[in-house]
Structures are given as structure tokens and as C-alpha cells.
Enzyme design. Structure first.
Site, PDB file in Angstrom:
ATOM      1  N   TYR A  45     -10.185  15.084   2.282  1.00 47.77           N
ATOM      2  CA  TYR A  45     -10.900  14.447   1.157  1.00 47.77           C
ATOM      3  C   TYR A  45     -12.400  14.379   1.437  1.00 47.77           C
ATOM      4  O   TYR A  45     -13.223  14.631   0.557  1.00 47.77           O
ATOM      5  CB  TYR A  45     -10.364  13.034   0.906  1.00 47.77           C
ATOM      6  N   ARG A  91      -4.186  -4.475 -13.343  1.00 42.67           N
ATOM      7  CA  ARG A  91      -5.323  -3.611 -13.024  1.00 42.67           C
ATOM      8  C   ARG A  91      -6.371  -3.545 -14.139  1.00 42.67           C
ATOM      9  O   ARG A  91      -7.484  -3.059 -13.907  1.00 42.67           O
ATOM     10  CB  ARG A  91      -4.821  -2.188 -12.706  1.00 42.67           C
ATOM     11  N   ARG A  95       1.397   2.776 -10.795  1.00 46.52           N
ATOM     12  CA  ARG A  95       1.353   2.921 -12.248  1.00 46.52           C
ATOM     13  C   ARG A  95       2.691   3.052 -12.962  1.00 46.52           C
ATOM     14  O   ARG A  95       2.741   3.008 -14.182  1.00 46.52           O
ATOM     15  CB  ARG A  95       0.466   4.108 -12.615  1.00 46.52           C
ATOM     16  N   ASP A 124      -5.261   2.034  -0.098  1.00 48.49           N
ATOM     17  CA  ASP A 124      -5.399   3.480  -0.235  1.00 48.49           C
ATOM     18  C   ASP A 124      -5.883   4.064   1.079  1.00 48.49           C
ATOM     19  O   ASP A 124      -6.544   3.374   1.855  1.00 48.49           O
ATOM     20  CB  ASP A 124      -6.365   3.846  -1.361  1.00 48.49           C
ATOM     21  N   ARG A 177       4.752   5.055  -3.095  1.00 46.95           N
ATOM     22  CA  ARG A 177       4.051   4.761  -4.356  1.00 46.95           C
ATOM     23  C   ARG A 177       4.868   3.872  -5.299  1.00 46.95           C
ATOM     24  O   ARG A 177       4.751   3.982  -6.518  1.00 46.95           O
ATOM     25  CB  ARG A 177       3.675   6.059  -5.101  1.00 46.95           C
TER      26      ARG A 177
HETATM   27  O1  CP3 Z   1       3.052   2.017  -3.423  1.00 50.46           O
HETATM   28  C1  CP3 Z   1       2.489   2.524  -2.456  1.00 50.46           C
HETATM   29  O2  CP3 Z   1       2.880   3.578  -1.899  1.00 50.46           O
HETATM   30  C2  CP3 Z   1       1.339   1.753  -1.813  1.00 50.46           C
HETATM   31  C3  CP3 Z   1       0.037   2.075  -2.173  1.00 50.46           C
HETATM   32  C4  CP3 Z   1      -0.563   3.451  -1.924  1.00 50.46           C
HETATM   33  C5  CP3 Z   1      -1.547   3.978  -2.791  1.00 50.46           C
HETATM   34  N1  CP3 Z   1      -2.042   5.108  -2.219  1.00 50.46           N
HETATM   35  C6  CP3 Z   1      -1.977   3.369  -4.043  1.00 50.46           C
HETATM   36  C7  CP3 Z   1      -2.636   4.191  -5.066  1.00 50.46           C
HETATM   37  C8  CP3 Z   1      -0.420   4.336  -0.860  1.00 50.46           C
HETATM   38  C9  CP3 Z   1       0.538   4.276   0.339  1.00 50.46           C
HETATM   39  C10 CP3 Z   1      -1.377   5.378  -1.049  1.00 50.46           C
HETATM   40  C11 CP3 Z   1      -1.581   6.465  -0.086  1.00 50.46           C
HETATM   41  C12 CP3 Z   1      -2.353   7.626  -0.509  1.00 50.46           C
HETATM   42  N2  CP3 Z   1      -3.506   7.666  -1.241  1.00 50.46           N
HETATM   43  C13 CP3 Z   1      -2.059   8.946  -0.085  1.00 50.46           C
HETATM   44  C14 CP3 Z   1      -0.934   9.336   0.812  1.00 50.46           C
HETATM   45  C15 CP3 Z   1       0.345   9.372   0.095  1.00 50.46           C
HETATM   46  C16 CP3 Z   1       0.536  10.500  -0.853  1.00 50.46           C
HETATM   47  O3  CP3 Z   1       0.703  10.187  -2.056  1.00 50.46           O
HETATM   48  O4  CP3 Z   1       0.579  11.641  -0.439  1.00 50.46           O
HETATM   49  C17 CP3 Z   1      -3.028   9.792  -0.658  1.00 50.46           C
HETATM   50  C18 CP3 Z   1      -3.081  11.288  -0.504  1.00 50.46           C
HETATM   51  C19 CP3 Z   1      -3.931   8.975  -1.372  1.00 50.46           C
HETATM   52  C20 CP3 Z   1      -5.149   9.378  -2.115  1.00 50.46           C
HETATM   53  C21 CP3 Z   1      -5.016   9.058  -3.545  1.00 50.46           C
HETATM   54  N3  CP3 Z   1      -5.192   7.798  -4.059  1.00 50.46           N
HETATM   55  C22 CP3 Z   1      -4.722   9.935  -4.617  1.00 50.46           C
HETATM   56  C23 CP3 Z   1      -4.439  11.404  -4.480  1.00 50.46           C
HETATM   57  C24 CP3 Z   1      -4.716   9.160  -5.770  1.00 50.46           C
HETATM   58  C25 CP3 Z   1      -4.545   9.619  -7.187  1.00 50.46           C
HETATM   59  C26 CP3 Z   1      -3.097   9.662  -7.508  1.00 50.46           C
HETATM   60  C27 CP3 Z   1      -2.828   9.314  -8.926  1.00 50.46           C
HETATM   61  O5  CP3 Z   1      -1.655   9.475  -9.253  1.00 50.46           O
HETATM   62  O6  CP3 Z   1      -3.743   8.882  -9.671  1.00 50.46           O
HETATM   63  C28 CP3 Z   1      -4.997   7.834  -5.411  1.00 50.46           C
HETATM   64  C29 CP3 Z   1      -5.048   6.656  -6.302  1.00 50.46           C
HETATM   65  C30 CP3 Z   1      -3.987   5.646  -6.089  1.00 50.46           C
HETATM   66  N4  CP3 Z   1      -3.577   5.162  -4.873  1.00 50.46           N
HETATM   67  C31 CP3 Z   1      -3.295   4.956  -7.106  1.00 50.46           C
HETATM   68  C32 CP3 Z   1      -2.447   4.039  -6.471  1.00 50.46           C
HETATM   69  C33 CP3 Z   1      -1.539   3.033  -7.097  1.00 50.46           C
HETATM   70  C34 CP3 Z   1      -3.481   5.143  -8.598  1.00 50.46           C
HETATM   71  C35 CP3 Z   1      -4.664   4.328  -8.995  1.00 50.46           C
HETATM   72  C36 CP3 Z   1      -4.640   3.959 -10.455  1.00 50.46           C
HETATM   73  O7  CP3 Z   1      -4.006   2.950 -10.759  1.00 50.46           O
HETATM   74  O8  CP3 Z   1      -5.259   4.678 -11.225  1.00 50.46           O
END
Ligand code: CP3
Length: 351
Positions: free
Chosen positions: A161, A50, A41, A86, A37
Site C-alpha cells: 500500500y 459510521r 459494512r 485497519d 471482516r
Molecule cells: O471485521 C474485521 O475483520 C475487523 C476490521 C478490519 C478492517 N480491515 C475494517 C475495514 C480488518 C481486520 C481489516 C484488515 C485489512 N484492511 C486488510 C487485511 C484483510 C483483508 O481484507 O485482506 C486489508 C488489506 C485492509 C486494507 C483495507 N481497508 C481495504 C482494502 C479496504 C477497502 C475494502 C472495502 O471493502 O471498502 C479497507 C477499508 C475497511 N477496513 C473497511 C472496514 C470495515 C470499510 C470501510 C468503510 O466502511 O467504508
């Protein structure tokens, strides 16, 4: 399918990079480091880009996805980029209605819970992956000798999910389905494995130098259930990459109790969360390169406490044949980005 000669792993760009060397079991002069991640953000430049762009739309706009992928590399000088996307993108591309609700996560309009729901899932049309291929290709061109890591969600995490309809604390409905409808379960996980597998193949073909399969919610399973009802499907996801000589990393939150079984799906490298010290992980799966496992909670601690923890992680990492420093889970959004940059300098400075 072998990689083509112009792939970054083969044309001299990333094949001898510290990250790829460590993933292959070697110890480069500087220990490689990147953060799960890292694209997201915690970066003001990400939040700026964004504005006015919905999360999943941003993922499917190649210029934006490529630019967000590059931001943490420019800023922190990490040893790898992770593709900005994602885990739900392949489901969306296969026609499943999903959105990402800010601060919450993926939400599905119609959860998948019955045999009829599963039977209605359509395969992923390879052409729909065009924006992914283009975003990866753009990022890889800019990255030069820095490898790009592609990724996908493992079938269990993706399925949770879909079944829950959104984020859940303990995946109760999902596990109920797993126990009570084994055939529906197996079809659902196979569908998830195939869309994840194709998502990975698209990224590798477009230039990713490694991949990581995330099984974030695997910690809600027992080893027995994992081995019987989940691992074969994770293996199926990775089997789409058969013939491609790219390092495969597998990570699961709370999977420390069955690290061996997780490694057994065909992973080359295991990501470890912060609960299991790396020397203990190395004892459980000898000979396997490890990635991890700085506790994200310490990113908010005073520097001297964080620094001591990073050094401890690096020392314990010496028990494994090779070590890539990372967090034990993703960067929390409230993290001060300067702390991440300073950690990269610390890791590159060595013990
Ligand atoms: O930087 C990175 O790692 C690359 C991008 C990436 C994202 N999601 C971007 C993202 C990666 C590798 C993921 C994988 C992902 N997505 C996982 C597996 C990794 C983990 O964290 O366990 C999971 C479970 C998801 C599903 C997901 N997507 C969740 C639970 C969330 C909400 C998390 C949050 O903090 O809001 C997302 C949204 C998400 N995916 C964001 C980002 C940058 C936030 C979106 C925003 O800007 O609001």
C-alpha cells in the site's frame, strides 16, 4: 514479557474458550467460527454508526471502535470478536498521511518509493497507541468469555500500500522495488514489521486473546521471493510478541502454494483461502491447526448450496488436528447478515 495475571487468557475468561482451545490444537465440543471482516459494512448497525464518521477516525475513537467490534458478536454469536481497526492505522499513528476512500481502500498522499522516502519514516511512538489500548480494553470488558482477536497487516501487504500509494491489482511497483533496491526494500519492510509488531503488542497487552497477521497480497509472490525477501520481515513482526503466550494466526490470500513457508515465520495456526481444500492444506502442513475456508462467493448462493459447502469444509477440516471455521477471505459488504447468523448456527450444530 509474560501476560499479566489479569489478562483474559489467564484469569479464567478465555483460556478454555472453544476458539483458544482450537487454536492450541484441541477439538472443543462445538467447532468455533468467526468471519474475517465480520465488523463492517454487511451490518446495518455498522453503517448507522459510521454516518458522519470517517473510517480512520472511527478506528481511533475508542468508544466507536469498541462498539463496532462487539456488533457482530451480539448479532451472530460468533466465537470471537476481531478488533475493529485497519492495517494502515499503525502507519497513520507513525505520521504517514493516509485516508480510506470508501469502496476503494487506503490511499497515501505521498507514496514511499525511494531511499530518501524510507529514511524519512519515523518510528511509532508507543504513546500514540493509547486509543488502540483503550478501545481493546473497552471491548474486552464487554466480551467477557468471548475472546478478542487482535491483528496487523504483514510487512509485505503494508509495504505494497505504501509503495503503490493505494490498492493495486498486482503490486507491480512494489515487486519492482523488491528486485531492484534490496536494501531500500529491507529497510522499508523492517519499518513495517516494527510498527505492525508494536500494534500487535498494544492489543495483546490490552487484552486480546489471539492475534492474526494478514498478508493479503502475498499471492503475487513466488515462493522463492517470499522466502528470501518477505518471510524474514514477517517473522520480525511476530518476534515483537516473544514471551507472550498468545496463539498467532497467519493468513494470506493466494499463499496456498507456500503454506509451509508462511507457517515457518512463527505462526501457530494457518488461515487458508478458498482455493485450497483444507484436507490438502493439512497434507502440506501436517499437525498445524487450520482456519477457513468457506468461499465468500457462496454467501450469495441459495442456502442448500451454501450449507453443502459449509459441511464439506467442516469434513475436510477434520484432516487437521484442529479447525476454526471462517471464510476464505473477508465478508463482502453486500452479504445478507442473516446468512452469517444461520451459518454460525449450522457450524455450532456440528456435522
Ligand atoms: O471485521 C474485521 O475483520 C475487523 C476490521 C478490519 C478492517 N480491515 C475494517 C475495514 C480488518 C481486520 C481489516 C484488515 C485489512 N484492511 C486488510 C487485511 C484483510 C483483508 O481484507 O485482506 C486489508 C488489506 C485492509 C486494507 C483495507 N481497508 C481495504 C482494502 C479496504 C477497502 C475494502 C472495502 O471493502 O471498502 C479497507 C477499508 C475497511 N477496513 C473497511 C472496514 C470495515 C470499510 C470501510 C468503510 O466502511 O467504508
Amino acid at each position: 514479557m509474560p501476560l499479566t495475571a489479569d489478562h483474559p487468557l489467564l484469569d479464567g475468561r478465555t483460556g478454555t474458550s472453544p476458539l483458544v482451545r482450537a487454536y492450541r490444537g484441541d477439538r472443543p465440543e462445538t467447532t468455533p467460527v468467526w468471519f474475517m471482516r465480520q465488523a463492517g459494512r454487511s451490518l446495518p448497525e455498522y453503517r448507522e454508526l459510521r454516518v458522519g464518521n470517517e473510517m480512520l477516525e472511527a478506528c481511533l475513537t475508542p468508544e466507536l471502535a469498541a462498539e463496532i467490534t462487539l456488533q457482530p458478536v451480539r448479532r451472530h454469536r460468533v466465537d470471537a470478536a476481531i478488533f475493529f481497526s485497519d492495517i494502515v492505522i499503525p502507519a497513520k499513528l507513525a505520521g504517514v498521511e493516509v485516508e480510506i476512500v470508501p469502496g476503494r481502500g487506503p490511499v497515501f498522499a505521498n507514496p514511499i518509493r525511494t531511499a530518501t522516502d524510507v529514511a524519512a519514516l519515523r518510528p511509532l511512538d508507543p504513546d500514540s497507541l493509547a486509543p488502540i489500548r483503550e478501545a481493546v480494553a473497552r471491548a474486552v470488558t464487554e466480551l467477557g468469555s468471548t475472546p478478542l482477536i487482535g491483528f496487523a497487516g504483514a510487512p509485505f501487504t503494508l509495504a505494497s500500500y505504501l509503495v503503490e500509494g493505494g490498492p493495486s491489482k498486482d503490486q507491480l511497483r512494489t515487486r519492482t522495488l523488491m528486485y531492484t533496491e534490496p536494501q531500500v526494500w529491507a529497510s522499508l519492510l523492517n519499518w513495517c514489521a516494527d510498527i505492525a509488531g508494536e500494534f500487535l503488542v498494544a492489543q495483546v497487552e490490552a487484552g486480546a486473546s489471539a492475534i492474526q497477521l494478514f498478508d493479503s497480497w502475498v499471492g503475487s509472490l513466488s515462493e522463492q521471493q517470499y522466502v528470501r525477501r518477505v518471510a524474514p520481515h514477517s517473522k520480525r513482526a511476530l518476534s515483537h510478541l516473544r514471551g507472550f503466550d498468545v496463539p498467532k494466526v497467519h493468513f494470506g490470500l493466494g499463499g496456498g502454494e507456500f503454506l509451509g513457508a508462511m507457517h515457518g515465520i512463527g505462526a501457530d495456526v494457518m488461515g487458508v483461502d478458498w482455493r485450497l481444500p483444507l484436507d490438502e492444506a493439512a497434507r502440506r502442513i501436517p499437525g498445524v491447526p487450520l482456519q477457513g475456508n468457506i468461499d465468500p462467493a457462496l454467501l450469495g448462493a441459495p442456502w442448500r448450496i451454501l450449507e453443502a459447502h459449509v459441511r464439506d469444509v467442516m469434513e475436510r477440516g477434520e484432516s487437521a488436528p484442529a479447525h476454526v471455521v471462517n471464510l476464505g477471505h473477508g465478508v463482502p459488504p453486500e452479504t445478507d447478515p442473516d446468512v452469517l447468523t444461520r451459518m454460525v448456527e449450522l457450524v455450532h450444530g456440528g456435522l
